[in-house]
Design a protein around this motif. Sequence first.
Motif, short mmCIF file in Angstrom:
data_model
loop_
_atom_site.label_atom_id
_atom_site.label_comp_id
_atom_site.label_asym_id
_atom_site.label_seq_id
_atom_site.Cartn_x
_atom_site.Cartn_y
_atom_site.Cartn_z
N ALA A 259 7.56 39.31 47.91
CA ALA A 259 7.22 40.19 49.02
C ALA A 259 6.13 41.14 48.57
O ALA A 259 5.70 41.13 47.42
CB ALA A 259 8.45 40.96 49.45
N ILE A 260 5.68 41.96 49.46
CA ILE A 260 4.65 42.94 49.13
C ILE A 260 5.25 43.93 48.14
O ILE A 260 6.40 44.36 48.29
CB ILE A 260 4.21 43.67 50.40
CG1 ILE A 260 3.60 42.65 51.36
CG2 ILE A 260 3.21 44.75 50.10
CD1 ILE A 260 3.28 43.23 52.69
N SER A 261 4.45 44.29 47.15
CA SER A 261 5.00 45.16 46.11
C SER A 261 5.34 46.53 46.71
O SER A 261 4.77 46.95 47.71
CB SER A 261 3.98 45.33 45.00
OG SER A 261 2.80 45.86 45.54
N ALA A 262 6.28 47.17 46.04
CA ALA A 262 6.75 48.46 46.53
C ALA A 262 5.67 49.51 46.40
O ALA A 262 4.81 49.42 45.52
CB ALA A 262 7.98 48.88 45.72
N PRO A 263 5.68 50.48 47.29
CA PRO A 263 4.68 51.54 47.19
C PRO A 263 4.92 52.38 45.95
O PRO A 263 6.06 52.48 45.49
CB PRO A 263 4.91 52.35 48.47
CG PRO A 263 6.30 52.06 48.86
CD PRO A 263 6.58 50.67 48.41
#
Lengths: 243, 143
Positions: free
Chosen positions: B138-142
Amino acid sequence: MPDPEDNISGLPEVVRNSNRPIIIYQGPPPGQLDAPTTNAVGLLSWLTLLTICLVAIALSVWTVWNPGHDQTQFSPIYAQGQPVGLAKRIEERQEVNARAEGLLEYLERVRADNLGRRRSGETHPLITDRDGVEDLRSQWDAMCRSIRARIYDRRIGQIDARLSELRAYRRQVADPVERARVDGDLAGLTEQRRAELDRRRTDSDPALRCVPAAQAPVCSDASAEPWCNPQHGRPDEFRAEAS
Amino acid sequence: MTEAEQEPRVTDEKTLFAVPHTGMALAGLIIRTMARLWVVCLLLAGAAFAGITLNQMMQRQAQLNELRKEPGPDAYAVVAYQRELERQIRAYNQNWRSESVPTPPPRPRLLEDIDLARLRNREIGQGSAPSAAPSDGAISAPP
């Protein structure tokens, strides 16, 4: 008693003997009554033909220049739905065709480069340009991250607010038992806040995971989305599909 | 009173249907002709415009049918997908108080082919071995 032969055409004697002019109406001259009837029928015929012409003009103009949009029908160009008028539909289709022009050829060229193990410099406006699919996917991913960050912020903010309330309450409480209970609540909330921060940092909440737009599932034949199988939803658009 | 005066007057048909004055008759004839000509011209103009507009409508329909020959549904789907991405971005930007993360729209099959081909080409460019599919992360965490 007058003789019956004296009664000409049934005129009474008193009329015959009067000095007044005798006018005998014998109907209009031959053909005099036909003219008005013929004129009326002719006028009605002209008006009917003229009305048909006007209706045909209005129908054609409305069919071509109707400014309406069907909001229940998805349009790949217009946000307000599929246009109704032919002119707008032509504009819509020209825009679709312009955007999609050469897409299959682009795929073939990239595949050919892959076969030749060459780095491809091929681009397509629909994919690689500004506001192309790639750019929009980046925007979509950023939007998802932003939404997720706001959700985490909201959750942590709610915990912080509850912590502040408890701390204020604790300062007012004199009973040691009650203070111990509030301390327990504070410790629990602090732990909850830390766990939330951890989840945010490691993105470990499965409900708040952003799937990148580029890794979304692929449309199946049964997909009902209008962009998945447009030939099913609106066969008219592909009636005369090129072979 | 003379004898002649006492005789009843005879009114014949010509007197009853008096012939109008020659000038008036001519004017009436001209007016009638003009009116008929006007109606005929009106009808001819109407018919001509009706024919022209109907022809235009048919031509537009034929033009639309011609445009519909290309591209096929696959390329059309990619354009529609792009429009859907735009729409979702706009919609989520307006409704920024959403309580759940959005789900990306499913990708058309042609776009998946393009994605795979581009991914493979990128890997060729980087000199690594090509993989069959994009990674599942998934998109990496902020930060």
